[in-house]
Write a protein that holds these residues in place. Structure first.
Motif, short mmCIF file in Angstrom:
data_model
loop_
_atom_site.label_atom_id
_atom_site.label_comp_id
_atom_site.label_asym_id
_atom_site.label_seq_id
_atom_site.Cartn_x
_atom_site.Cartn_y
_atom_site.Cartn_z
N LYS A 127 0.84 -1.21 0.00
CA LYS A 127 0.00 0.00 0.00
C LYS A 127 0.87 1.25 0.00
O LYS A 127 0.61 2.22 -0.72
CB LYS A 127 -0.92 0.00 1.21
CG LYS A 127 -1.85 1.20 1.29
CD LYS A 127 -2.76 1.10 2.52
CE LYS A 127 -3.68 2.31 2.62
NZ LYS A 127 -4.55 2.22 3.84
N ALA A 128 1.93 1.23 0.80
CA ALA A 128 2.84 2.39 0.86
C ALA A 128 3.50 2.63 -0.49
O ALA A 128 3.67 3.78 -0.92
CB ALA A 128 3.89 2.17 1.95
N MET A 129 3.90 1.56 -1.16
CA MET A 129 4.51 1.71 -2.48
C MET A 129 3.54 2.38 -3.45
O MET A 129 3.94 3.23 -4.25
CB MET A 129 4.94 0.35 -3.01
CG MET A 129 6.12 -0.26 -2.27
SD MET A 129 6.38 -2.01 -2.68
CE MET A 129 6.57 -1.91 -4.46
N SER A 130 2.29 1.98 -3.41
CA SER A 130 1.30 2.59 -4.29
C SER A 130 1.11 4.07 -3.96
O SER A 130 1.07 4.92 -4.86
CB SER A 130 -0.04 1.86 -4.17
OG SER A 130 -1.03 2.45 -4.98
N LEU A 131 1.02 4.38 -2.68
CA LEU A 131 0.83 5.78 -2.26
C LEU A 131 2.05 6.64 -2.59
O LEU A 131 1.93 7.86 -2.75
CB LEU A 131 0.55 5.84 -0.76
CG LEU A 131 -0.84 5.38 -0.33
CD1 LEU A 131 -0.88 5.06 1.17
CD2 LEU A 131 -1.88 6.46 -0.67
N ALA A 132 3.21 6.03 -2.71
CA ALA A 132 4.44 6.78 -3.02
C ALA A 132 4.73 6.80 -4.52
O ALA A 132 5.82 7.23 -4.93
CB ALA A 132 5.62 6.17 -2.27
N THR A 133 3.79 6.39 -5.34
CA THR A 133 3.95 6.40 -6.80
C THR A 133 3.22 7.59 -7.38
O THR A 133 1.99 7.67 -7.32
CB THR A 133 3.41 5.09 -7.42
OG1 THR A 133 4.14 3.97 -6.88
CG2 THR A 133 3.57 5.11 -8.93
N ASN A 134 3.97 8.52 -7.94
CA ASN A 134 3.39 9.77 -8.47
C ASN A 134 2.99 9.55 -9.93
O ASN A 134 3.73 9.92 -10.86
CB ASN A 134 4.39 10.92 -8.34
CG ASN A 134 3.71 12.27 -8.46
OD1 ASN A 134 2.64 12.39 -9.08
ND2 ASN A 134 4.31 13.29 -7.87
N ARG A 135 1.84 8.97 -10.13
CA ARG A 135 1.40 8.59 -11.47
C ARG A 135 1.21 9.80 -12.39
O ARG A 135 1.51 9.74 -13.58
CB ARG A 135 0.10 7.79 -11.37
CG ARG A 135 0.27 6.47 -10.63
CD ARG A 135 -1.06 5.82 -10.31
NE ARG A 135 -0.88 4.52 -9.66
CZ ARG A 135 -0.66 4.37 -8.36
NH1 ARG A 135 -0.61 5.45 -7.58
NH2 ARG A 135 -0.49 3.17 -7.83
N GLN A 136 0.69 10.88 -11.85
CA GLN A 136 0.42 12.03 -12.70
C GLN A 136 1.71 12.67 -13.20
O GLN A 136 1.80 13.05 -14.38
CB GLN A 136 -0.39 13.08 -11.92
CG GLN A 136 -1.01 14.15 -12.82
CD GLN A 136 -2.01 13.57 -13.80
OE1 GLN A 136 -2.97 12.93 -13.42
NE2 GLN A 136 -1.76 13.76 -15.09
N VAL A 137 2.72 12.77 -12.35
CA VAL A 137 4.02 13.30 -12.79
C VAL A 137 4.62 12.40 -13.86
O VAL A 137 5.16 12.87 -14.87
CB VAL A 137 4.97 13.46 -11.59
CG1 VAL A 137 6.42 13.61 -12.07
CG2 VAL A 137 4.58 14.67 -10.76
N ILE A 138 4.52 11.09 -13.65
CA ILE A 138 5.06 10.16 -14.64
C ILE A 138 4.37 10.35 -15.98
O ILE A 138 5.01 10.41 -17.04
CB ILE A 138 4.91 8.72 -14.14
CG1 ILE A 138 5.88 8.48 -12.97
CG2 ILE A 138 5.17 7.71 -15.27
CD1 ILE A 138 5.64 7.17 -12.23
#
Length: 567
Positions: free
Chosen positions: A499-510
């Motif tokens: 869950k933490a990994m998902s929350l730390a993934t900045n999809r919009q910036v990518i």
């Protein structure tokens, strides 16, 4: 293999440069200020994935997860994820911790694509569950979906299963992009066998149109179709001994035929359009009213590459081989689950009967390539895998016969003049190994290849569109990039970590920075147009503070490292 070590100074500098170029800050992370280290495998030669890896590693470092970036040749990734799928080992022991993986899961017309990737009985070599994901509740839901004949009810149950994958953070979805490959503008496909609908299968039926020349007047190069592929070669020469997409494209689709031809459409009905079963070795068939019995009539004139006629004995042998545990050939799960049996009615007719109805009967059973009984039948089943017919020799019924194979370089197929479906246009089809997207792009511009496969071009579109000799094959929004997770890893087995990994993934910036807005953030394992998509689920967000809270809930204490804990 290139390593950046434990999110090394070099990798931090590269990430800082990428983020600063986008207007973002990139504060330094002190060495060893982490709870644990994960190794992220990244395919070499993909600049987009390299940038994404740097962005994600920087953000993971901010919450106390150290990332060891390992840039690995694509051919070396496959053995690692297979070993993990089979045994659960981590990167240190020859498997993987986490890695980037493109998936076309969202193109599967029925729940089978979800099942083979996440079912607990689908570890390699039985299926494609590369993550060691196990959840009995998910299994129960997806099995129910597979056995539900009603379309609406089947998709509702599948939707529940997909939502559970999201809830469990089985993997981390990142972004979706159009699947864009390249084709030279003098290459044409028959309208009913388009590249869009049949993907690499269409290479069988492609033609070339050269102004002022008939087919007989074309040069040897013009009568050769060259397909660029990022794979390293053939995993096996018999279809049931591999599960590699590159091998499927370069072997199954060229040298072998099944009873029915694969398409991307649903197999549940025969509606005469793109959907439904398509004839191959079976030119006609009958289906009982309850959908449990299929009777196939084999094509007249179909022969093996050595000239021996195809008969019902070959069909019987193929399915007996799949069911035989000593052979280890393919997966018999669908056969066992649905109680499928088969019998020969005459030399050209075979009947299949199931104890239970499944809407996936055609797609799961009858697109299996048929193999030659007269070639393999006298061998002990356990020895077939190591025989010459799985290592050096190909004898199929398809439109091309093996000409030259140079492992790691190319495989060349020669047109089968005696093919029962009609001789192909091209004299030769060559699958050329081009490891990186950049190299494939330049090979296309230089006229060295005619089609690219599996690379996915986005940032090159402006230059492509300006070149009149290069066209695009675009399939909107069907390609998804995810972070595959080894659930047997001691830290990744914890829901809070995933869950933490998902929350730390900045999809919009990518999506915005790496792909100039051509990508869209992904928040489920299927896109929003798929019937299994759950519109009521909230989107996945980027929130480092909430990511820290998830790690605390998983048992990690920020007082033990210098990074501040959640607010």
């Amino acid at each position: 293999m290139q390593s950046y070590g434990k999110w090394s100074a070099r990798a931090r500098l590269l990430c800082a440069s990428a983020l600063l170029a986008s207007g973002l800050s990139a504060p330094a992370i002190a060495e060893d200020d982490s709870f644990f280290t994960l190794t992220l495998m990244v395919g070499e030669g993909n600049s987009e994935l390299a940038k994404i890896a740097q962005i994600m590693a920087q953000d993971f470092g901010k919450i106390g997860i150290d990332v060891d970036l390992q840039f690995i040749d694509f051919a070396a990734i496959s053995p690692r994820y297979k070993l993990t799928s089979k045994t659960g080992v981590t990167f240190e022991d020859g498997g993987y911790d986490i890695y980037f993986s493109g998936t076309s899961l969202n193109t599967f017309p029925d729940p089978s694509g979800i099942y083979v990737r996440y079912g607990s009985d689908q570890f390699y070599p039985n299926g494609n569950n590369r993550t060691r994901y196990v959840n009995p509740e998910f299994d129960e839901l997806i099995y129910e979906a597979l056995a539900t004949p009603n379309d609406e009810a089947r998709w509702e149950t599948t939707k529940e299963a997909v939502a559970l994958l999201r809830e469990d953070f089985a993997n981390v979805p990142i972004y979706r992009t159009p699947k864009i490959n390249l084709v030279r503008t003098d290459i044409a496909f028959p309208e009913n066998k388009s590249y869009y609908g049949w993907e690499s299968y269409a290479a069988r039926w492609a033609t070339r149109e050269v102004e002022g020349k008939s087919a007989d007047e074309m040069t040897p190069r013009e009568k050769t179709l060259v397909v660029a592929t990022d794979g390293s070669g053939l995993e096996a020469f018999l279809p049931g001994f591999h599960d590699n997409d590159d091998t499927t494209r370069a072997l199954n689709y060229m040298a072998y035929d099944a009873l029915l031809a694969p398409t991307l459409g649903s197999y549940a009905t025969r509606d005469g359009g793109k959907k439904g079963p398509k004839p191959a070795l079976a030119t006609d068939w009958e289906i009982s009213e309850d959908g449990k019995t299929w009777t196939f009539h084999l094509a007249d004139g179909a022969t093996w590459h050595d000239g021996v006629p195809l008969t019902a004995d070959d069909v019987m042998f193929t399915y007996d081989l799949i069911k035989n545990p000593d052979a280890g050939y393919g997966s018999s799960k669908f056969i066992e689950t649905n109680g499928v049996s088969w019998k020969k009615l005459d030399d050209k007719t075979v009947e299949f009967t199931a104890e239970t109805f499944s809407p996936l009967f055609a797609s799961e059973m009858f697109t299996t390539p048929i193999v030659a009984e007269h070639v393999l039948g006298d061998m002990p089943p356990a020895e077939i895998k190591t025989s010459e017919y799985n290592t050096t020799t190909v004898i199929g019924t398809g439109p091309f016969v093996l000409d030259v194979y140079q492992p790691g370089e190319f495989i060349r197929w020669k047109a089968n003049d005696e093919y029962y479906g009609g001789r192909p246009f091209f004299d030769y089809v060559t699958f050329k190994v081009v490891p990186t997207k950049t190299a494939a792009f330049y090979a296309m511009k230089a006229g060295e290849v005619d089609i690219t496969n599996a690379y996915g071009f986005t940032r090159e579109l402006e230059e492509i569109n300006a070149n009149p000799e290069i066209g695009t094959i675009e399939q909107p929004d069907i390609s998804m990039e995810i972070v595959r997770i080894n659930h047997d890893h001691p830290e990744l087995s914890k829901l809070g970590v995933r869950k933490a990994m998902s929350l730390a993934t900045n999809r919009q910036v990518i999506a915005d920075v790496v792909f100039d807005g051509l990508a869209r953030p992904a928040d489920q394992m299927v896109p929003d147009w798929n019937p299994a998509y759950s519109p009521d689920l909230p989107p996945l967000v980027y929130d480092l503070n909430e990511a820290k809270k998830a790690l605390v809930e998983a048992g990690f204490d920020y007082d033990t490292i210098s990074i501040d804990g959640p607010q």
